[in-house]
Scaffold this motif. Structure first.
Motif, PDB file in Angstrom:
ATOM      1  N   UNK A  38       0.798  -1.222   0.000  1.00  0.00           N
ATOM      2  CA  UNK A  38       0.000   0.000   0.000  1.00  0.00           C
ATOM      3  C   UNK A  38       0.839   1.285   0.000  1.00  0.00           C
ATOM      4  N   UNK A  39       1.824   1.372   0.887  1.00  0.00           N
ATOM      5  CA  UNK A  39       2.572   2.626   1.002  1.00  0.00           C
ATOM      6  C   UNK A  39       3.652   2.790  -0.077  1.00  0.00           C
ATOM      7  N   UNK A  40       4.432   1.739  -0.314  1.00  0.00           N
ATOM      8  CA  UNK A  40       5.520   1.840  -1.285  1.00  0.00           C
ATOM      9  C   UNK A  40       5.107   1.437  -2.700  1.00  0.00           C
ATOM     10  N   UNK A  41       3.992   0.729  -2.825  1.00  0.00           N
ATOM     11  CA  UNK A  41       3.499   0.264  -4.136  1.00  0.00           C
ATOM     12  C   UNK A  41       4.542  -0.574  -4.874  1.00  0.00           C
ATOM     13  N   UNK A  42       5.287  -1.401  -4.147  1.00  0.00           N
ATOM     14  CA  UNK A  42       6.328  -2.208  -4.779  1.00  0.00           C
ATOM     15  C   UNK A  42       5.738  -3.407  -5.508  1.00  0.00           C
ATOM     16  N   UNK A  43       4.673  -3.982  -4.982  1.00  0.00           N
ATOM     17  CA  UNK A  43       4.048  -5.135  -5.614  1.00  0.00           C
ATOM     18  C   UNK A  43       2.661  -5.364  -5.024  1.00  0.00           C
ATOM     19  N   UNK A  44       1.934  -6.292  -5.637  1.00  0.00           N
ATOM     20  CA  UNK A  44       0.679  -6.810  -5.103  1.00  0.00           C
ATOM     21  C   UNK A  44       0.930  -8.257  -4.689  1.00  0.00           C
ATOM     22  N   UNK A  45      -0.004  -8.833  -3.985  1.00  0.00           N
ATOM     23  CA  UNK A  45       0.147 -10.229  -3.603  1.00  0.00           C
ATOM     24  C   UNK A  45       0.239 -11.102  -4.854  1.00  0.00           C
ATOM     25  N   UNK A  46      -0.584 -10.794  -5.856  1.00  0.00           N
ATOM     26  CA  UNK A  46      -0.557 -11.525  -7.124  1.00  0.00           C
ATOM     27  C   UNK A  46      -0.334 -10.525  -8.245  1.00  0.00           C
ATOM     28  N   UNK A  47       0.832 -10.596  -8.864  1.00  0.00           N
ATOM     29  CA  UNK A  47       1.212  -9.631  -9.896  1.00  0.00           C
ATOM     30  C   UNK A  47       1.160 -10.180 -11.318  1.00  0.00           C
ATOM     31  N   UNK A  48       0.547 -11.317 -11.529  1.00  0.00           N
ATOM     32  CA  UNK A  48       0.538 -11.930 -12.862  1.00  0.00           C
ATOM     33  C   UNK A  48      -0.720 -11.586 -13.653  1.00  0.00           C
ATOM     34  N   UNK A  49      -1.440 -10.566 -13.259  1.00  0.00           N
ATOM     35  CA  UNK A  49      -2.677 -10.207 -13.936  1.00  0.00           C
ATOM     36  C   UNK A  49      -2.821  -8.685 -13.928  1.00  0.00           C
ATOM     37  N   UNK A  50      -4.043  -8.228 -13.948  1.00  0.00           N
ATOM     38  CA  UNK A  50      -4.309  -6.789 -13.975  1.00  0.00           C
ATOM     39  C   UNK A  50      -4.132  -6.173 -12.587  1.00  0.00           C
ATOM     40  N   UNK A  51      -4.080  -4.871 -12.545  1.00  0.00           N
ATOM     41  CA  UNK A  51      -3.999  -4.152 -11.275  1.00  0.00           C
ATOM     42  C   UNK A  51      -5.230  -4.434 -10.417  1.00  0.00           C
ATOM     43  N   UNK A  52      -6.392  -4.549 -11.055  1.00  0.00           N
ATOM     44  CA  UNK A  52      -7.624  -4.847 -10.306  1.00  0.00           C
ATOM     45  C   UNK A  52      -7.517  -6.194  -9.606  1.00  0.00           C
ATOM     46  N   UNK A  53      -7.031  -7.198 -10.300  1.00  0.00           N
ATOM     47  CA  UNK A  53      -6.857  -8.521  -9.689  1.00  0.00           C
ATOM     48  C   UNK A  53      -5.813  -8.428  -8.576  1.00  0.00           C
ATOM     49  N   UNK A  54      -4.752  -7.661  -8.806  1.00  0.00           N
ATOM     50  CA  UNK A  54      -3.728  -7.450  -7.778  1.00  0.00           C
ATOM     51  C   UNK A  54      -4.313  -6.840  -6.517  1.00  0.00           C
ATOM     52  N   UNK A  57      -6.385  -9.460  -4.718  1.00  0.00           N
ATOM     53  CA  UNK A  57      -5.497 -10.391  -4.012  1.00  0.00           C
ATOM     54  C   UNK A  57      -4.927  -9.738  -2.754  1.00  0.00           C
ATOM     55  N   UNK A  58      -4.615  -8.445  -2.826  1.00  0.00           N
ATOM     56  CA  UNK A  58      -4.136  -7.732  -1.640  1.00  0.00           C
ATOM     57  C   UNK A  58      -5.207  -7.698  -0.553  1.00  0.00           C
ATOM     58  N   UNK A  59      -6.463  -7.498  -0.950  1.00  0.00           N
ATOM     59  CA  UNK A  59      -7.560  -7.486   0.024  1.00  0.00           C
ATOM     60  C   UNK A  59      -7.723  -8.823   0.722  1.00  0.00           C
ATOM     61  N   UNK A  60      -7.638  -9.902  -0.040  1.00  0.00           N
ATOM     62  CA  UNK A  60      -7.736 -11.241   0.555  1.00  0.00           C
ATOM     63  C   UNK A  60      -6.554 -11.513   1.481  1.00  0.00           C
ATOM     64  N   UNK A  61      -5.368 -11.096   1.057  1.00  0.00           N
ATOM     65  CA  UNK A  61      -4.163 -11.249   1.880  1.00  0.00           C
ATOM     66  C   UNK A  61      -4.299 -10.448   3.180  1.00  0.00           C
ATOM     67  N   UNK A  62      -4.839  -9.246   3.061  1.00  0.00           N
ATOM     68  CA  UNK A  62      -5.041  -8.386   4.231  1.00  0.00           C
ATOM     69  C   UNK A  62      -6.047  -9.024   5.201  1.00  0.00           C
ATOM     70  N   UNK A  63      -7.124  -9.597   4.662  1.00  0.00           N
ATOM     71  CA  UNK A  63      -8.118 -10.274   5.501  1.00  0.00           C
ATOM     72  C   UNK A  63      -7.473 -11.456   6.221  1.00  0.00           C
ATOM     73  N   UNK A  64      -6.666 -12.238   5.509  1.00  0.00           N
ATOM     74  CA  UNK A  64      -5.950 -13.361   6.121  1.00  0.00           C
ATOM     75  C   UNK A  64      -5.088 -12.878   7.282  1.00  0.00           C
TER      76      UNK A  64
END
Length: 162
Positions: A38-54, A57-64
């Motif tokens: 979120x702060x550095x924007x270095x990556x998403x949990x899943x970076x093999x698709x669109x930004x929306x999917x990323x 995936x970040x939301x699901x990771x955050x919930x976990x």
């Protein structure tokens, strides 16, 4: 009262370990999500698709991360209620959870599954090296604390049987 607390610590030894482990796992996942995603924007949990999917995936990771953190804290509260909290063992679980998560993330997710990298468009080697060395150090600290408490428990059991 001291014998009661010591007995409860030993009875709930595994729960102390799991509470610390879950809290550590959730804490480091939360830190990873907030800082690197979120702060550095270095990556998403899943970076093999669109930004929306990323972002999903970040939301699901955050919930976990929150479920693990809250679950660990509920277990901690239960241990305190039972007068069974063994801080050394709990800290061992916490360090082990943080280290194992970070080691799994840095090796399996980054290198084997290639879900994401720590960072893109830079020389990744120093980042990988730092990430995984810190993970190993934290895991080793956790294992030392866990082993220490296991030895204490075994010694106490030997003394009580004499």
């Amino acid at each position: 009262m001291a014998d009661y607390v010591t007995k409860n610590r030993f009875i709930y030894s595994a729960r102390n370990l799991w509470s610390g482990f879950l809290f550590g796992l959730g804490l480091v996942a939360f830190f990873d999500e907030v800082v690197f995603h979120q702060l550095l924007h270095w990556h998403h949990f899943y970076d093999k698709s669109t930004t929306s999917i990323g972002l999903v995936s970040d939301g699901l990771f955050h919930a976990f991360s929150w479920f693990a953190t809250v679950g660990g804290l509920f277990m901690l509260a239960d241990l305190r209620r039972r007068h069974a909290l063994w801080f050394t063992r709990w800290w061992g679980g916490l360090f082990f959870g943080v280290g194992i998560f970070q080691l799994y993330d840095g090796t399996i997710q980054h290198k084997v599954m290639r879900l994401h990298q720590i960072r893109y468009n830079v020389d990744i080697f120093p980042y990988d090296l730092t990430w995984n060395i810190i993970a190993l150090v934290l895991t080793i600290i956790g294992l030392i604390l866990i082993t220490h408490t296991q030895r204490i428990q075994k010694l106490e059991e030997m003394v009580s049987h004499e």
